[in-house]
Scaffold this active site. Sequence first.
Site, PDB file in Angstrom:
ATOM      1  N   LYS B 678       0.857  -1.191   0.000  1.00 36.03           N
ATOM      2  CA  LYS B 678       0.000   0.000   0.000  1.00 36.03           C
ATOM      3  C   LYS B 678       0.893   1.242   0.000  1.00 36.03           C
ATOM      4  O   LYS B 678       2.096   1.152   0.209  1.00 36.03           O
ATOM      5  CB  LYS B 678      -0.895   0.002   1.239  1.00 36.03           C
ATOM      6  CG  LYS B 678      -1.874  -1.154   1.292  1.00 36.03           C
ATOM      7  CD  LYS B 678      -2.930  -0.978   2.383  1.00 36.03           C
ATOM      8  CE  LYS B 678      -2.365  -1.192   3.772  1.00 36.03           C
ATOM      9  NZ  LYS B 678      -3.432  -1.329   4.804  1.00 36.03           N
ATOM     10  N   GLU B 682       2.235   9.686   1.829  1.00 35.77           N
ATOM     11  CA  GLU B 682       1.431  10.679   2.551  1.00 35.77           C
ATOM     12  C   GLU B 682       1.384  10.382   4.043  1.00 35.77           C
ATOM     13  O   GLU B 682       1.560  11.279   4.864  1.00 35.77           O
ATOM     14  CB  GLU B 682      -0.004  10.741   1.998  1.00 35.77           C
ATOM     15  CG  GLU B 682      -0.164  10.444   0.519  1.00 35.77           C
ATOM     16  CD  GLU B 682       0.243  11.568  -0.403  1.00 35.77           C
ATOM     17  OE1 GLU B 682       0.339  12.710   0.045  1.00 35.77           O
ATOM     18  OE2 GLU B 682       0.484  11.276  -1.602  1.00 35.77           O
TER      19      GLU B 682
END
Lengths: 326, 716
Positions: B678, B682
Amino acid sequence: MKQFQYVRPATQQGVLDVINKPGTKIIAGGTNLVDLMKRGVTAPDKLVDINQLPLKTIAATKTGLHIGALALNSVVSENAVVADKHPLLAMALKAGASPQLRNMATVGGNMMQRTRCGYFYDVTMPCNKRAPGTGCGAIEGINRMHAIFGASPQCIAVHPSDMCVALAALDATVIVAGKKGERRLPFTEFHRLPGDHPELDNHLAKDELITGVEIPDNNFAKNSYYLKIRDRQSYAFALVSVAAALDIENGTIKDARLAMGGVAHKPWRLFDAEKSLIGKKATEENFEHAAQLAMRGAKGYGNNSFKLKLAPATIAEALKHAAGLV
Amino acid sequence: MKKAIDSIMPSSSAGMSRIDGRLKVTGAAKYSAEYTPAGLTYGVLVGSTITKGSITSIDTKAAGQAPGVLAVITHLNAPKVPGDQPEGGKPVPPKGAFKVFYDDKIYYNGQPIALVIADTFERALFGASLVKAQYHTDKHITNLPDNRSNGFPPRGEGTYKRGTEDAWKAAPFKVEQEYIVPTVTHNPMELHAIIANWDADNKLSVWDKTQGVKGTQEDLAHLFKLPVENVQVHSQFVGGAFGSALRTWPHEVAAIIGAKVVKKPVKLVLSRADMFTSVGYRPFTWQKIAIGATADGKLTGITHEAAGQTSSYENFTEGPTGVSQNLYACPNVNTKYHLVALDIATPTWMRGPGEATGSFALESALDELSYSLKLDPVELRLRNYAEKDPESGKPFSSKFLNEAYQLGADHIGWSERKQEPASVKKDGWLVGYGMAGGMFGAYRSGATIRAKMNTDGSLLLQSAVSDIGPGTGTAMVLIASEQMGIPAEKIRFEMGDSSLPNAPTQGGSATTASVGSAVYQACADLKEKFQKLIGNGGTDKPDYAKVLKEHNLPSLEVVTETGGGNGMEKYAMNSWSVHFVKVLVNPATGVVKIDKVACVADSGHIISPKTARSQVVGGAIGGIGMALMEESIIDHRYGRYINNNFADYHVPVNADIPQIDALFVNKPDPIINPMGAKGMAEIALIGMAAAVANAVYNASGKRVRDLPITPDKVMA
Ligand SMILES: Cc1cc2nc3c(=O)[nH]c(=O)nc-3n(C[C@H](O)[C@H](O)[C@H](O)COP(=O)(O)OP(=O)(O)OC[C@H]3O[C@@H](n4cnc5c(N)ncnc54)[C@H](O)[C@@H]3O)c2cc1C
């Protein structure tokens, strides 16, 4: 950037012969001057590079230590005699700028560096220092970095140097060469307050050259400290800085020197606070009392009003460090 | 060919260094501004000195006559950009933020009003200083807090409600506070730069700083009405871009217009000051959070309001309140998001957009609640742990945030933390601990890879994807190495050029998931092709070189396209992070020193541990900058930035950064892609600012709700 002439005289006389012509500027390390040229704050026609002159020496004299105007900030800060006799100066230098800049910056250039006021730097903004008569952008504007002592309605800029704060505290003398010969003036009287002429930072005449500074011998080496409070841990100008030097015998203060940076148009000596410490014990209480005395006449302008609290706190902290209490 | 992918990748080889590291540290990596096509000229932009109004006259005579100046371009003489012109009598929306040199309108201070092109950079700079404009000045507004009441809900993002509105009010324990995130400017080390050249009247080449060569190619083709294949975009190396290069900006268009006029390549590098007005920034955002909880720390309601700034000519939204909808299992949530249009340039995404801003408020408020509940902040979060997505009710594709809490707490020494603020002092400094978490959607989009095996056993992979710094090439090589069973040194990954196979723009933490899946599948396809050559019974990972030679083939190649977004219908997909921070606060001067940081990422399987670590460390440093020092300050009287340089705009330096421990749960997500990976970029930043603020409170008892946390705000 405007096109300009560049000369590199081999002798001091050669420098003195050309520097008083209008539009002429001395360049030493160039770390301040070139930035100002890029931003259009200054636009000289001719640069006089003084790096050929033999003004780099750091040497003991009968009465003190002489440091040439072209000695690099990095070299001075690492000099063994400086570290031994005037650690305050070494600490102040190391608190300034970055290693890369200190490797270029000279003692004379450091004294002559201009304010970092944002209104001074932006040629579209009003600034009496850059363009006399246009007004002061900072006084009712963004003035977080600005002066709380000795400002005038014309200008609330601060002198940004760290080195100069230490030299002011250490009673240094500035040695200046001019057409008529040499002139010596106390470091504390080299820079000036803005008054009605903020365009003038100091008392150096247009046709003069700084050749060096001299620091008298003292007994402060053991108990000196330079404390600089800034928005990041390194590579930032002072919100407030304090140079503290004490001569302590058996817990009693025999002599004291205190100067502040980031609070005035010049390195700000705290004469009253110094006096209040003499003959006193080196205690937190006495330091706090001295710090309060130092704040007489201080005035905030809004964004920078926090300095009214930060400055005395920093003075007391610096004194505690100097006295070895922390 | 599109393929479904469902297998899980085993753990890949650990610890490989960045494949382009040597090129970067030796200066051999060439960035956009470093190319020197024949006849190169230099452009410098002239910025507006007013904030709102119009240009009444512009004097370019002196500039035009200055030595070396080839052209001075303004709205009066600029060749028309075809894509900007009205269609069927109707104006068209701008592609590059606003239409540069289109008319006399001034939208913000610093807006380009002229481009001076000369034979050297210095002469262009001097020429630019001679351009003088006269303006008609209108009254401007640049201040969000004073104009918050003029806000409006952005389309589709204004409000959200689940359960009862303002349920927090009825709770026995509650917090209601306002928080400010100031404007934070994109300041990657590499300035934005473009070299534009018209190879022919209808053929354009640019070397450009961009996060997506394909996106830039499309924008430019649209603007200049060219067939897409006639636009070549090269962006092999990018010296950091955290959202600033996700879209096409006016300076890029200006350089292309300039190249058209001088009929030579034009290089345009923004100055550091230009960066503050040209490539977006994290928008100044006001927020108000109210949270209610029961005595045992169960959240009963969250109300989250935000007002973010945008420009007068575009609506930029980033959903800062979204985090309150998803982070915790809370039955009643209502949020409201407004934009306030100001006379400033358009903001843009900056690492952790929206979530970084929103989580500062939410995670600070949660910390405040923990003190009124006298409950450990980690425990408070565990009591409100969302086992499924609170908004959609869907299961998570994977979530190991509870393990992340544990890992981080162990690493920072959380057990040393005292619940009573300002109660620990060491060597004259107050000591405190804080934590906060973040989440970000785990996205994946389609990508294409060309994979070519050569007779020397080397593998060439090609994709248009950019690498803005995270080490994309490195991760792709590792995936291929694992899949093909050949050493990484044998693999070359070519990227950053519009001539290469399609890839999404690098953003939203989605590159590894998107392009990585394509690499994975391309390798599978290539192996299958080899299998066909060998016939039945051959090994899965043969000696490729030998097979090629035996079959007298110079190479074997596949082009594989994979799709995006699989699993989204059934699962909620997110990456999670938690940051633990230990700080020292000087009680007299308010100076904050970060003493220790532990960041934990739950971002699935970690493909490239070394570059993943760097990403987390970089994100944490960005978060420390946001927490302690970054702030672009406007003098609202003039509408101009006052600290638009690196002496006055502070980003962290080495002395500000302690050892940062980057920790990974490192458990694959079984749904998102075959690698189980994943996004990471961020979440490395999201939550960090609150973690620092929470630690400062724990150390000193000072709660700072308006970033950055400078000494004056903390001092006694
Ligand atoms: C990003 C940045 C951060 C900085 N941070 C700090 C800081 O934290 N603390 C700090 O103290 N300083 C800081 N500085 C300033 C730095 O110390 C000065 O730029 C430097 O000392 C100037 O020295 P120079 O030799 O390069 O001077 P130059 O740039 O060459 O000259 C500066 C001025 O001095 C004049 N001059 C130079 N030598 C002489 C001479 N012998 N006689 C008469 N006139 C002379 C020149 O004409 C010119 O006007 C910083 C600078 C930068 C760029």
